[in-house]
Design an enzyme around this catalytic site. Structure first.
Site, PDB file in Angstrom:
ATOM      1  N   ASP A 147      80.063  17.088   7.422  1.00 39.58           N
ATOM      2  CA  ASP A 147      80.648  18.249   7.211  1.00 39.58           C
ATOM      3  C   ASP A 147      81.866  18.476   8.638  1.00 39.58           C
ATOM      4  OD1 ASP A 147      80.157  20.327   5.619  1.00 39.58           O
ATOM      5  OD2 ASP A 147      78.602  21.109   6.749  1.00 39.58           O
ATOM      6  N   TYR A 191      70.695   9.380  10.231  1.00 36.88           N
ATOM      7  CA  TYR A 191      71.428  10.285  11.194  1.00 36.88           C
ATOM      8  C   TYR A 191      70.770  10.674  12.617  1.00 36.88           C
ATOM      9  CZ  TYR A 191      74.215  12.400   7.384  1.00 36.88           C
ATOM     10  OH  TYR A 191      75.361  12.418   6.510  1.00 36.88           O
TER      11      TYR A 191
END
Length: 260
Positions: free
Chosen positions: A41, A105
């Site tokens: 994002d 992540y």
């Protein structure tokens, strides 16, 4: 402004646009499309994302070597905070997104800041400093156990027109909360600041799933939720049940690696 390609009439430009523009400057004989493994994002960072492309050169010109491709693309990416780290030839059956076995992540938290101005200048936009004093890390680790394994993560995804019909079941292979060094740790050690990393590994994640999981874990650390609430949120399977304003900001999230 995020990884995905944006349209020419949009003010914000995605990483994919920059990559494809750099590749076109290498004068291929056909237009180039990058297929990127992870659609991070806007505001999210990547230490190492992965992509594939097909590049054809004009008749009589030798194919690029991996090294030539890295150097050529980086030359044209110079002004942007985007770099090609390495390139290698892959079989035609390979797909950067669909062949990935897992994605890792990390989310960086900064504790000990009473005010935004206390965030070290080198760390601005590279971590989240939640307000309200220290976090109960032990309670967060207890809550994290409920998220591990295979679950319907409907409560932990943001609904998005592209993702509304996606299966919400995901398998979280790893979730660890560990102390971590800052980028220039000697600058902040004496100020009582502490960095922590929350590490997530899964084959794939839902839209904004990691940021919602971090936000919920921080709410547990702040005493706003108890560990058991995480299990209940999972069982509800409803994105609207997620506590309002609990999603972690994009700034602390990094795609660390993609495994094949």
């Amino acid at each position: 402004s995020g990884v995905m390609e944006t349209q020419s009439d949009q003010a914000l430009v995605g990483v994919q646009n920059y990559l494809e523009k750099a590749a076109q400057n290498l004068r291929p004989s056909a237009p180039i499309k990058f297929h990127i493994s992870s659609r991070t994002d806007s505001g999210v960072h990547a230490l190492a994302n992965a992509a594939h492309l097909d590049i054809q050169r004009a008749p009589g010109k030798a194919a690029f070597s991996g090294k030539q491709l890295v150097q050529g693309l980086n030359h044209h990416l110079k002004p942007e905070p985007i770099r090609i780290l390495s390139a290698q030839r892959v079989p035609s059956t390979f797909h950067a997104r669909f062949c990935a076995l897992s994605r890792t992540y990390i989310y960086r938290l900064l504790l000990g800041c009473a005010h935004y101005s206390q965030i070290p200048v080198f760390e601005r936009d590279l971590c989240w400093a939640p307000a309200g004093g220290p976090l109960d890390i032990q309670a967060m680790r207890e809550a994290a156990k409920f998220l591990l394994g295979t679950h319907d993560f409907s409560t932990f995804r943001s609904l998005h027109s592209d993702t509304a019909f996606q299966c919400p079941v995901r398998t979280l292979l790893q979730l660890e909360i560990q102390p971590a060094p800052g980028f220039l740790s000697h600058h902040h050690e004496h100020r009582g600041l502490e960095f922590w990393e929350v590490k997530f590994k899964s084959r794939a994640f839902l839209y904004r799933q990691v940021r919602r999981m971090v936000g919920a874990l921080v709410a547990v650390g702040q005493g706003k939720l108890v560990p058991q609430d995480i299990q209940e949120l999972l069982e509800v399977k409803d994105a609207r049940a997620f506590p309002p304003h609990a999603m972690a900001p994009a700034s602390g999230l990094f795609l660390k690696s993609v495994e094949y």
